[in-house]
Design an enzyme around this catalytic site. Sequence first.
Site, PDB file in Angstrom:
ATOM      1  N   ASP A   1      19.717  12.107  -9.796  1.00 36.09           N
ATOM      2  CA  ASP A   1      18.332  12.498  -9.506  1.00 36.09           C
ATOM      3  C   ASP A   1      17.915  12.021  -8.127  1.00 36.09           C
ATOM      4  O   ASP A   1      16.898  12.458  -7.590  1.00 36.09           O
ATOM      5  CB  ASP A   1      17.384  11.880 -10.554  1.00 36.09           C
ATOM      6  CG  ASP A   1      15.936  12.362 -10.406  1.00 36.09           C
ATOM      7  OD1 ASP A   1      15.010  11.526 -10.466  1.00 36.09           O
ATOM      8  OD2 ASP A   1      15.746  13.582 -10.206  1.00 36.09           O
TER       9      ASP A   1
ATOM     10  N   HIS B   1      14.970  14.489  -7.564  1.00 42.27           N
ATOM     11  CA  HIS B   1      14.119  13.281  -7.666  1.00 42.27           C
ATOM     12  C   HIS B   1      12.903  13.532  -8.546  1.00 42.27           C
ATOM     13  O   HIS B   1      11.744  13.381  -8.128  1.00 42.27           O
ATOM     14  CB  HIS B   1      13.685  12.819  -6.268  1.00 42.27           C
ATOM     15  CG  HIS B   1      13.334  11.342  -6.218  1.00 42.27           C
ATOM     16  ND1 HIS B   1      13.589  10.550  -5.138  1.00 42.27           N
ATOM     17  CD2 HIS B   1      12.748  10.525  -7.132  1.00 42.27           C
ATOM     18  CE1 HIS B   1      13.180   9.319  -5.353  1.00 42.27           C
ATOM     19  NE2 HIS B   1      12.660   9.275  -6.581  1.00 42.27           N
TER      20      HIS B   1
ATOM     21  N   GLU C   1      18.166  11.503   1.063  1.00 40.93           N
ATOM     22  CA  GLU C   1      17.619  12.742   0.459  1.00 40.93           C
ATOM     23  C   GLU C   1      16.467  13.287   1.289  1.00 40.93           C
ATOM     24  O   GLU C   1      15.782  12.489   1.964  1.00 40.93           O
ATOM     25  CB  GLU C   1      17.174  12.483  -0.977  1.00 40.93           C
ATOM     26  CG  GLU C   1      16.072  11.446  -1.114  1.00 40.93           C
ATOM     27  CD  GLU C   1      15.720  11.172  -2.589  1.00 40.93           C
ATOM     28  OE1 GLU C   1      14.542  11.356  -2.926  1.00 40.93           O
ATOM     29  OE2 GLU C   1      16.625  10.815  -3.365  1.00 40.93           O
TER      30      GLU C   1
ATOM     31  N   ILE D   1      12.767   0.100 -16.674  1.00 33.19           N
ATOM     32  CA  ILE D   1      13.350   1.441 -16.867  1.00 33.19           C
ATOM     33  C   ILE D   1      14.668   1.334 -17.644  1.00 33.19           C
ATOM     34  O   ILE D   1      14.939   2.118 -18.560  1.00 33.19           O
ATOM     35  CB  ILE D   1      13.531   2.160 -15.523  1.00 33.19           C
ATOM     36  CG1 ILE D   1      12.191   2.295 -14.794  1.00 33.19           C
ATOM     37  CG2 ILE D   1      14.176   3.529 -15.708  1.00 33.19           C
ATOM     38  CD1 ILE D   1      12.288   2.818 -13.368  1.00 33.19           C
TER      39      ILE D   1
ATOM     40  N   GLY E   1      12.382  11.867 -11.412  1.00 34.65           N
ATOM     41  CA  GLY E   1      12.247  10.729 -12.328  1.00 34.65           C
ATOM     42  C   GLY E   1      10.860  10.566 -12.933  1.00 34.65           C
ATOM     43  O   GLY E   1      10.674  10.565 -14.152  1.00 34.65           O
ATOM     44  N   SER E   2       9.873  10.478 -12.092  1.00 35.25           N
ATOM     45  CA  SER E   2       8.516  10.209 -12.596  1.00 35.25           C
ATOM     46  C   SER E   2       7.640  11.454 -12.555  1.00 35.25           C
ATOM     47  O   SER E   2       6.422  11.373 -12.674  1.00 35.25           O
ATOM     48  CB  SER E   2       7.868   9.125 -11.726  1.00 35.25           C
ATOM     49  OG  SER E   2       7.749   9.591 -10.390  1.00 35.25           O
TER      50      SER E   2
ATOM     51  N   THR F   1      19.229   7.363 -11.458  1.00 36.10           N
ATOM     52  CA  THR F   1      17.817   7.710 -11.267  1.00 36.10           C
ATOM     53  C   THR F   1      17.127   6.653 -10.424  1.00 36.10           C
ATOM     54  O   THR F   1      15.904   6.650 -10.315  1.00 36.10           O
ATOM     55  CB  THR F   1      17.084   7.782 -12.628  1.00 36.10           C
ATOM     56  OG1 THR F   1      17.297   6.539 -13.316  1.00 36.10           O
ATOM     57  CG2 THR F   1      17.560   8.931 -13.478  1.00 36.10           C
ATOM     58  N   ALA F   2      17.921   5.741  -9.816  1.00 37.24           N
ATOM     59  CA  ALA F   2      17.338   4.628  -9.058  1.00 37.24           C
ATOM     60  C   ALA F   2      17.195   4.998  -7.583  1.00 37.24           C
ATOM     61  O   ALA F   2      16.161   5.483  -7.162  1.00 37.24           O
ATOM     62  CB  ALA F   2      18.188   3.377  -9.243  1.00 37.24           C
ATOM     63  N   ARG F   3      18.254   4.792  -6.810  1.00 33.50           N
ATOM     64  CA  ARG F   3      18.276   5.177  -5.396  1.00 33.50           C
ATOM     65  C   ARG F   3      19.679   5.608  -5.007  1.00 33.50           C
ATOM     66  O   ARG F   3      20.662   4.977  -5.418  1.00 33.50           O
ATOM     67  CB  ARG F   3      17.824   4.028  -4.493  1.00 33.50           C
ATOM     68  CG  ARG F   3      16.318   3.732  -4.563  1.00 33.50           C
ATOM     69  CD  ARG F   3      15.486   4.867  -3.970  1.00 33.50           C
ATOM     70  NE  ARG F   3      14.066   4.550  -3.890  1.00 33.50           N
ATOM     71  CZ  ARG F   3      13.161   4.918  -4.816  1.00 33.50           C
ATOM     72  NH1 ARG F   3      13.540   5.566  -5.894  1.00 33.50           N
ATOM     73  NH2 ARG F   3      11.869   4.617  -4.645  1.00 33.50           N
TER      74      ARG F   3
HETATM   75  C1  8YV Z   1       8.468   8.709  -7.337  1.00 35.27           C
HETATM   76  C2  8YV Z   1      10.090   6.774  -7.222  1.00 35.27           C
HETATM   77  O1  8YV Z   1       9.003   9.909  -7.533  1.00 35.27           O
HETATM   78  O2  8YV Z   1       8.585   5.209  -8.024  1.00 35.27           O
HETATM   79  C3  8YV Z   1       9.586   5.397  -7.347  1.00 35.27           C
HETATM   80  O3  8YV Z   1      10.183   4.471  -6.766  1.00 35.27           O
HETATM   81  O4  8YV Z   1      11.033   7.010  -6.559  1.00 35.27           O
HETATM   82  C4  8YV Z   1       9.465   7.845  -7.954  1.00 35.27           C
HETATM   83  O5  8YV Z   1       8.799   7.389  -9.037  1.00 35.27           O
HETATM   84  C5  8YV Z   1       8.023   8.746  -6.025  1.00 35.27           C
HETATM   85  O6  8YV Z   1       7.575   7.553  -5.759  1.00 35.27           O
HETATM   86  C6  8YV Z   1       6.915   9.765  -5.778  1.00 35.27           C
HETATM   87  O7  8YV Z   1       6.313   9.544  -4.635  1.00 35.27           O
END
Ligand code: 8YV
Length: 323
Positions: A266, A289, A271, A162, A291-292, A240-242
Site C-alpha cells: 500500500d 496508499h 511514492e 496498528i 491505509g486510512s 502498509t507502513a512506509r
Molecule cells: C494517511 C499515513 O494516508 O497516517 C499516516 O502516516 O500515511 C496515512 O494515514 C496520510 O497521512 C494522509 O494524509
Amino acid sequence: MLGKPVVLVTRTLPPAVEERLRGDYDVWLNRDDRPIPPEDLPALARRLGAQAMLVTPTDRLERGVIEALPNSVAIIASFSVGYEHIDHNAAARRGILVTNTPGVLSDATADVALLLMLGAARRASEGERLVRSGYWKGLTPVQLLGRHLHGQRLGILGMGRIGQALAERARPLGLEIHYHNRTPIAEDAAKGAIFHATVEDLLAVSDVLSLHCPATPLTRKLLNAERLALLPPGAIVVNTARGILIDDEALIAALNSGQIFAAGLDVYDNEPDLHPAYRSLPNVFLLPHLGSATIETRTAMGFLALDNLDAYFGGREPPHRVA
Ligand code: 8YV
C-alpha cells in the site's frame, strides 16, 4: 492575540474538517489540492502570517524548509500518524511544536493490511484482472491457486496500535500471531502473541510478514535480501507502513524467483513513483496508499489534528505532540 490564529493547510481535507477549520481559524486552504513545492512553503507562510501549518506526508518539511519558516509559525500539525516527512529535530531547535494523529486510523489501516494479506494469498488482483480482461474461459481445478492462511504463522514487525489491530483481525482467520518489537508488549495486549527478541528470529517463523514500524534511519531498507532469505520459502510480505522499509530490488528479485509467493503493498519508496517492476509483477497486489482512506477515519484524523491546534492556541499541551 486579536484575530483567529492563521492556519496554512497544504492539502484538501474532508468537508467536516474544513468546516471546523473555517469556524475556528483564519484558514488558508489549498483549493486545487496540488502539492505545494516544499521550498515555496516558507514564503507562503510568511505572506499569510501563518501561526500554524496543517500538513500531510506529501509535504516534505526537511531541515532547510523548517529553518526558513517565519517566526510566526509555532506549531506544525501533521494529518498522519507517521511524521518522518518532518525534520522534527530542526523544528524542536526552533521551538516549533510538531503533532500527529495516532490511534484513530489503526482500524482502517489494519483492515487494509488484512485486505492485502488475503488479496496476495488468494491472488485477487490477478483474478480481478483476468475477469476484467474478457479472456476468462471459466473455472478450472488448478486456476490461480493461492495459499491457505488458516494455520499459518503471521509475523508482525512493530506491535504498536496498528500491529495489534491486525492481530485482532488475523486470529479469527486461524493465523498464529508472532511479533517483534523493541520491547515485549503487555500480556493482556499480546493475547498470546509470541514475542521474538530479534527481527531475524521473527522472520524465520513468518509465513506471512506484515510491516508496522515507523520509517527511521534505523528501519531504512530493513527488509533487504539477507533478511528476505530468512523467511520460509513461499512466504507472503505485506506493507502498509512506509515503502522505505523495503529494499525494492531485493523484494522484486524474491518475487520473481518465487522465494516470496506474493506481496501486498500500500506504500512505496518515493511514492507515487514506485519501482516500475512492481507494476508488471503478477504476484503483487498494489494499492495507492489507502491505509486510512475512509471518510470516517480521515475526518477523525482531521479532528485530532484540530484538537492538537485547539489545545496549543488554548494554552494547553497538545494531546499528540511528537516534538
Ligand atoms: C494517511 C499515513 O494516508 O497516517 C499516516 O502516516 O500515511 C496515512 O494515514 C496520510 O497521512 C494522509 O494524509
